[in-house]
Design an enzyme around this catalytic site. Sequence first.
Site, PDB file in Angstrom:
ATOM      1  N   ARG A 270      41.155 -35.800 -38.615  1.00 42.55           N
ATOM      2  CA  ARG A 270      39.722 -36.010 -38.795  1.00 42.55           C
ATOM      3  C   ARG A 270      39.228 -35.009 -39.842  1.00 42.55           C
ATOM      4  NH1 ARG A 270      35.868 -35.150 -33.567  1.00 42.55           N
ATOM      5  NH2 ARG A 270      36.458 -32.985 -33.929  1.00 42.55           N
TER       6      ARG A 270
ATOM      7  N   ARG B 209      41.830 -25.251 -29.795  1.00 43.29           N
ATOM      8  CA  ARG B 209      40.428 -24.881 -29.596  1.00 43.29           C
ATOM      9  C   ARG B 209      40.303 -23.956 -28.393  1.00 43.29           C
ATOM     10  NH1 ARG B 209      40.416 -26.660 -33.813  1.00 43.29           N
ATOM     11  NH2 ARG B 209      39.119 -28.247 -34.812  1.00 43.29           N
TER      12      ARG B 209
ATOM     13  N   TYR C  69      26.006 -29.575 -39.810  1.00 36.47           N
ATOM     14  CA  TYR C  69      25.659 -29.010 -38.503  1.00 36.47           C
ATOM     15  C   TYR C  69      25.779 -27.492 -38.533  1.00 36.47           C
ATOM     16  CZ  TYR C  69      26.097 -27.595 -33.649  1.00 36.47           C
ATOM     17  OH  TYR C  69      25.950 -26.929 -32.454  1.00 36.47           O
TER      18      TYR C  69
ATOM     19  N   GLY D  54      18.615 -35.963 -24.531  1.00 35.52           N
ATOM     20  CA  GLY D  54      18.703 -35.417 -23.172  1.00 35.52           C
ATOM     21  C   GLY D  54      18.356 -36.458 -22.119  1.00 35.52           C
TER      22      GLY D  54
ATOM     23  N   THR E 198      26.657 -21.770 -32.956  1.00 33.67           N
ATOM     24  CA  THR E 198      27.947 -22.464 -32.847  1.00 33.67           C
ATOM     25  C   THR E 198      29.026 -21.788 -33.673  1.00 33.67           C
ATOM     26  OG1 THR E 198      29.059 -24.520 -33.463  1.00 33.67           O
ATOM     27  CG2 THR E 198      27.109 -23.981 -34.701  1.00 33.67           C
TER      28      THR E 198
ATOM     29  N   ASN F 227      34.186 -24.268 -27.777  1.00 30.95           N
ATOM     30  CA  ASN F 227      34.170 -25.652 -27.276  1.00 30.95           C
ATOM     31  C   ASN F 227      33.746 -25.701 -25.808  1.00 30.95           C
ATOM     32  OD1 ASN F 227      35.792 -25.672 -29.773  1.00 30.95           O
ATOM     33  ND2 ASN F 227      36.016 -27.836 -29.265  1.00 30.95           N
TER      34      ASN F 227
HETATM   35  N1  UFG Z   1      39.971 -34.633 -30.965  1.00 34.03           N
HETATM   36  C1  UFG Z   1      40.915 -35.630 -30.958  1.00 34.03           C
HETATM   37  N2  UFG Z   1      40.524 -36.881 -30.595  1.00 34.03           N
HETATM   38  C2  UFG Z   1      39.247 -37.181 -30.254  1.00 34.03           C
HETATM   39  C3  UFG Z   1      38.284 -36.152 -30.256  1.00 34.03           C
HETATM   40  C4  UFG Z   1      38.682 -34.880 -30.630  1.00 34.03           C
HETATM   41  O1  UFG Z   1      42.086 -35.409 -31.267  1.00 34.03           O
HETATM   42  O2  UFG Z   1      38.955 -38.352 -29.956  1.00 34.03           O
HETATM   43  C5  UFG Z   1      40.383 -33.276 -31.340  1.00 34.03           C
HETATM   44  C6  UFG Z   1      39.650 -32.762 -32.557  1.00 34.03           C
HETATM   45  O3  UFG Z   1      40.301 -33.156 -33.719  1.00 34.03           O
HETATM   46  C7  UFG Z   1      39.675 -31.258 -32.304  1.00 34.03           C
HETATM   47  C8  UFG Z   1      39.639 -31.143 -30.786  1.00 34.03           C
HETATM   48  O4  UFG Z   1      40.044 -32.403 -30.297  1.00 34.03           O
HETATM   49  O5  UFG Z   1      40.860 -30.727 -32.760  1.00 34.03           O
HETATM   50  C9  UFG Z   1      38.275 -30.841 -30.238  1.00 34.03           C
HETATM   51  O6  UFG Z   1      37.351 -31.761 -30.800  1.00 34.03           O
HETATM   52  P1  UFG Z   1      35.841 -31.891 -30.315  1.00 34.03           P
HETATM   53  O7  UFG Z   1      35.219 -32.994 -31.113  1.00 34.03           O
HETATM   54  O8  UFG Z   1      35.790 -31.984 -28.841  1.00 34.03           O
HETATM   55  O9  UFG Z   1      35.212 -30.498 -30.703  1.00 34.03           O
HETATM   56  P2  UFG Z   1      35.190 -29.749 -32.129  1.00 34.03           P
HETATM   57  O10 UFG Z   1      36.206 -28.662 -32.037  1.00 34.03           O
HETATM   58  O11 UFG Z   1      35.283 -30.648 -33.260  1.00 34.03           O
HETATM   59  O12 UFG Z   1      33.696 -29.213 -32.169  1.00 34.03           O
HETATM   60  C10 UFG Z   1      33.142 -28.443 -31.154  1.00 34.03           C
HETATM   61  C11 UFG Z   1      31.663 -28.750 -31.038  1.00 34.03           C
HETATM   62  C12 UFG Z   1      30.957 -28.306 -32.273  1.00 34.03           C
HETATM   63  C13 UFG Z   1      31.286 -26.873 -32.559  1.00 34.03           C
HETATM   64  C14 UFG Z   1      32.771 -26.646 -32.619  1.00 34.03           C
HETATM   65  C15 UFG Z   1      33.060 -25.218 -32.827  1.00 34.03           C
HETATM   66  O13 UFG Z   1      31.456 -30.132 -30.852  1.00 34.03           O
HETATM   67  O14 UFG Z   1      29.586 -28.450 -32.072  1.00 34.03           O
HETATM   68  O15 UFG Z   1      33.355 -27.109 -31.430  1.00 34.03           O
HETATM   69  O16 UFG Z   1      34.265 -24.840 -32.291  1.00 34.03           O
HETATM   70  F1  UFG Z   1      30.761 -26.522 -33.727  1.00 34.03           F
END
Ligand code: UFG
Length: 335
Positions: A288, A218, A141, A36, A117, A170
């Site tokens: 990923r 998302r 996580y 933080g 989450t 998200n």
């Molecule tokens: N993505 C990309 N490129 C990047 C980053 C993300 O294509 O550089 C994609 C990911 O593959 C995913 C989407 O964008 O499809 C969203 O990715 P984020 O990393 O922003 O978020 P996540 O959906 O992986 O995860 C988030 C929170 C978690 C939570 C989850 C639940 O970070 O803590 O949502 O929905 F658990």
Amino acid sequence: MRILVTGGAGYVGSVTVERLLAAGHGVIVVDDLSTGHRAAVPPEATYVDLRYGDVHAMTRAFVEERVDAVLHCGAKSIVPESVADPALYYHENVIGGIGLLDAMVAAGVRRLVLSSTAAVYGLPDIVPIPEDAPLRPINPYGATKASLESAIRWYGVAYGIRSVRLRYFNVAGASDRNGEMHDPESHLIPLVLAALEGGRPVTIFGDDYPTPDGTCIRDYIHVLDLADAHLAALEATAPEDARTGPPDGSEPVALNLGTSDGYSVRAVLAAAERVTGTPVPHRVGPRRAGDPPVLVADARLAGAVLGWRAMRTDLDAIVGSAWEWRRRHPDGYRV
Ligand code: UFG
């Protein structure tokens, strides 16, 4: 109410602190600043530099600060980091979280709202995901949050802690004062905006998913809507409030916080291009690990229980608020 907010110097925590203060509550922020930012804590809040898992220090803080309720936002929350270092996540999120619960019991604090989450669901069978979907997390996580949710249930039964568990989808966007600033950053929207500022081009993690444009979908929820839901959830933990279950607290309420709308990665890039008028430098890379193709909330229960629903659902407006915050804080929280 006097509300102690763990992780109140973090992204969601600090925006929620602003909302609680605006509603007239007293706020005590507990944050060790491991992730933080001290500058994110508004001056009207009391700041205490503590680890929330330190049972003795937290018990003292609860008593000295006459705390009525706890909002537990503090946690490690980066999915890839949790896969690389599960020990860190179990120590911080589970053992630390139990320490917090023990301190609440010792000090007689019996109202709790937990930041949880959508990662507790893993790969859902049904989308939009209802709260009674099985919890099958696919990364540490999500597993640590599911463990803490379960501990809270049984602490509720035995010690009468009334709680609401909020399962975020998200989170995105910003308030005027506070926004998203992680180091390292792994979330899509800040990475897209950083690319527009001349940072590394965005890598789209896979465009061969079974979705209309091949990229993952998302449910992006504005952090200000999330803050409103926290306030309503804290109010619902009042001892006489039937919404937080029977008097022994044996059925804590779990609520999804999302918009129930899904947007693809490409849709997020297009929104950022509309907001800024600039093409987003990007390339398509491999998938990923651990990314479900579609994660969208069934958020109707939060509406029924809290009378809450997301109001700021326009994707351009969500991305626009994040962009605006970055423009006004080009150095983030560094002064
Ligand atoms: N993505 C990309 N490129 C990047 C980053 C993300 O294509 O550089 C994609 C990911 O593959 C995913 C989407 O964008 O499809 C969203 O990715 P984020 O990393 O922003 O978020 P996540 O959906 O992986 O995860 C988030 C929170 C978690 C939570 C989850 C639940 O970070 O803590 O949502 O929905 F658990």
